[in-house]
Design an enzyme around this catalytic site. Sequence first.
Site, short mmCIF file in Angstrom:
data_model
loop_
_atom_site.label_atom_id
_atom_site.label_comp_id
_atom_site.label_asym_id
_atom_site.label_seq_id
_atom_site.Cartn_x
_atom_site.Cartn_y
_atom_site.Cartn_z
N ASP A 136 48.07 26.37 31.19
CA ASP A 136 48.64 25.10 31.64
C ASP A 136 50.14 25.24 31.68
OD1 ASP A 136 48.18 22.28 32.43
OD2 ASP A 136 49.50 21.92 30.72
N ASP A 169 68.44 -15.38 26.78
CA ASP A 169 67.14 -15.92 26.40
C ASP A 169 67.20 -17.44 26.41
OD1 ASP A 169 64.76 -14.18 24.36
OD2 ASP A 169 64.48 -16.09 25.42
N GLY A 223 69.58 -19.29 28.77
CA GLY A 223 69.13 -19.53 30.14
C GLY A 223 67.69 -19.10 30.31
N ASP A 224 67.15 -19.42 31.48
CA ASP A 224 65.77 -19.07 31.83
C ASP A 224 65.82 -18.01 32.92
OD1 ASP A 224 62.76 -20.97 32.68
OD2 ASP A 224 63.26 -18.85 32.94
N PHE A 225 65.36 -16.77 32.60
CA PHE A 225 65.58 -15.71 33.59
C PHE A 225 64.68 -15.87 34.81
CE2 PHE A 225 61.80 -13.96 31.92
CZ PHE A 225 61.93 -13.48 30.63
O1 LIG Z 1 57.32 27.50 40.21
C1 LIG Z 1 56.12 27.15 40.12
N1 LIG Z 1 55.71 26.29 39.13
C2 LIG Z 1 54.41 25.90 39.01
C3 LIG Z 1 53.48 26.37 39.92
C4 LIG Z 1 52.03 25.95 39.85
O2 LIG Z 1 51.93 24.66 39.27
C5 LIG Z 1 50.63 24.51 38.74
C6 LIG Z 1 50.75 23.94 37.34
O3 LIG Z 1 49.67 23.05 37.09
P1 LIG Z 1 48.50 23.38 36.03
O4 LIG Z 1 49.03 24.23 34.95
O5 LIG Z 1 47.87 22.11 35.65
O6 LIG Z 1 47.48 24.26 36.85
P2 LIG Z 1 46.60 23.80 38.11
O7 LIG Z 1 47.22 24.32 39.35
O8 LIG Z 1 46.35 22.34 38.07
O9 LIG Z 1 45.26 24.60 37.90
P3 LIG Z 1 44.27 24.45 36.62
O10 LIG Z 1 42.93 24.45 37.19
O11 LIG Z 1 44.57 25.61 35.76
O12 LIG Z 1 44.64 23.17 35.96
C7 LIG Z 1 49.99 25.89 38.72
O13 LIG Z 1 49.09 26.03 39.77
C8 LIG Z 1 51.17 26.81 38.93
O14 LIG Z 1 50.80 28.00 39.56
C9 LIG Z 1 53.90 27.24 40.97
O15 LIG Z 1 53.07 27.64 41.79
N2 LIG Z 1 55.22 27.60 41.02
#
Ligand SMILES: O=c1[nH]cc([C@@H]2O[C@H](COP(=O)(O)OP(=O)(O)OP(=O)(O)O)[C@@H](O)[C@H]2O)c(=O)[nH]1
Length: 649
Positions: free
Chosen positions: A88, A516, A541-543
């Site tokens: 993520d 207020d 006052g009353d906003f």
């Molecule tokens: O410079 C860049 N920054 C980010 C990205 C891309 O952004 C997304 C980030 O989202 P996430 O981590 O939630 O991943 P998803 O794409 O939603 O796929 P999941 O199924 O893993 O949740 C990610 O795709 C980065 O690659 C970019 O491309 N350039």
Amino acid sequence: MVLNPVISKLSGKLVVLASASPRRLEILNNAGLRFQVVPSWFKETLDKGLFKAPHEYAVETARQKALEVARRMPFKHLKTPDIVIGADTIVTVDGMILEKPVDKDDAYRMLSSLSGKEHSVFTGVAIVLCHEKENEEVDYQLIDFYEETKVKFADLSENMLWEYINSGEPMDKAGGYGIQALGGMLVEYVHGDFLNVVGFPLNHFCKQLDLIYNSSISSSDQESSTVWLSHNGNHATSNLTQPSSANHTHHIQSSPSASPVHKVKRKSSETELNESSMTLVNSLSKHTGDKDSANTKLPPMTSRGQVKEPEDGEPKKEDLQRICDLLDGFRASKALFTASKMCVFDVLHGRPGGLEAAQVAQEIKASLKGTECLLEACVSLGLLRSKERMYENTDLSTRFLLSDAPFSLRSQILHCNDTVWPIFSHLESGVLEGVSQRDKALSQTSKDQDTLHSSQDSKLRFMNAMHNIAKVTGKAIATAFDLSSFRTACDLGGCTGAMADEFTKAHPGLSVTVFDLPTVVQLREHFQPLHTDNRVSFVAGDFFKDDLPKADLYILARILHDCSDEKLDILLSKIADACTPGCGLLLSEIFLDEDRKGPSRGLLQALGMGEGKQRSATEYSLLLKSHGFITAHVRHTGNLLDAMLCIKA
Ligand SMILES: O=c1[nH]cc([C@@H]2O[C@H](COP(=O)(O)OP(=O)(O)OP(=O)(O)O)[C@@H](O)[C@H]2O)c(=O)[nH]1
């Protein structure tokens, strides 16, 4: 850290990438990894306010993405993977976490907040090693880490912003930009792993694989040191040996009461890997020796995903407990309300060694039996402690429940008892009719009372309650954003001036006018702080009806959620008319999650059936945009209220 060949270690294994990100797929493909892609169904709606640091949010999301696929595959794909990889990526700037924009306006908000600034990109990565056992059960070993990269944007013109936004590239990317594509034009420098920004820290990942597959931890050590995730993904504590490996010394601290997540600090000669934590929880079969894990023994899940109910068919303890907690919730609230109203906490304050129940009963003029029950209930709720039948306040009650505590919530509690509770006693009618039951509830309550409170008394009680909330939340809101560009503010509905005080404390160059109703402004003397800062003034006052005081920043704290759509339009139009371009509007409310599944504090408040509504940050942002205010920053403070700073276009 010396890096060894690792990708070849995975050949022959069923490796799964739990991601729909085409960039992650490309990065791992280019590295020669052979894997399957099974996008995760995990909804990325974790409450950011629950995490101490942004990277923890990214790591936990990565964990949940990977675990969801690892658990689903055995019975959806009828095969158990050997390794599942989740990731993520988030962007952080000015204390905000930026994920993928929900629309072009959101992309504008994100990119304009990044313009001209250095920001961080965190990618959390989770590696789930799946071990199928002879009885078809699957045990999971969860290893996770994060990587941070610093990125600096150039100053971006409006034209640049909108040209990039209209390219469509921002929409599926964290922070609203793709550094590997058009977004590269926006970037002045990158400090750290470039691929980490793109979405997958390949080098760190390879180092982690090196630790897993090339470290000198013997399999038995690994067995004893590696504690497995239970099938349901629930954590449990475990006792661990402290393994050591050739290249890394890692310390796994554990204690029975410790959270099952143990920070594993791995250092190496060349690279200090940032904290990577191995979520260590015990399996159901092998490591349930110590009492704690026995207490957290979970019904095993078959690889087909059914939770095996305990042999005797009894419902799961945790499920029953959850329902009972909700069942007893109103009793707990009423115990708090009653103890507060009867001044139990004030009576116990400053009494060294505490008081016996009989002494408390005498002071609060209540029955001994009733007092004993109330005191024992408060002990069970952590509001009091008792030792040899002597009762004392806890830190919690001392901090929030004494009448004169700096952050006392006693008046808010009395407001909940005297006003909210009667309304909620008519909740069924409220749901049936879809309108507030306030009049019905309070007219009945006021008839029930021996003496009708004078209008001033009830106004003071309400102001006291609002004062409590402003005192508890004021500093977090006042310090949420850089307000150095503003000189004058107007706190609309600022009540006692408690919030205004915090703004003048946090911003020496700011003066605040509290606007207020006359009845409120007349009673402000009851709440003035000991220090009188001449930068706080009051205008009656009353906003909704009167002209607003001129200011270059308007503050709306817990106002909009109570307004009908019609009143919202009147108020926001008046503010917009009073503003020149560049003026600010600072909104403080509970921001619902984007999927409106939490926080329950906001959704339970909505059951009051007032004429307003609870909204998410995006909903507020779009509402304000419809009145010419562009959202610049959003802050989930982790306090009772969140904040948003908008600028008049
Ligand atoms: O410079 C860049 N920054 C980010 C990205 C891309 O952004 C997304 C980030 O989202 P996430 O981590 O939630 O991943 P998803 O794409 O939603 O796929 P999941 O199924 O893993 O949740 C990610 O795709 C980065 O690659 C970019 O491309 N350039």
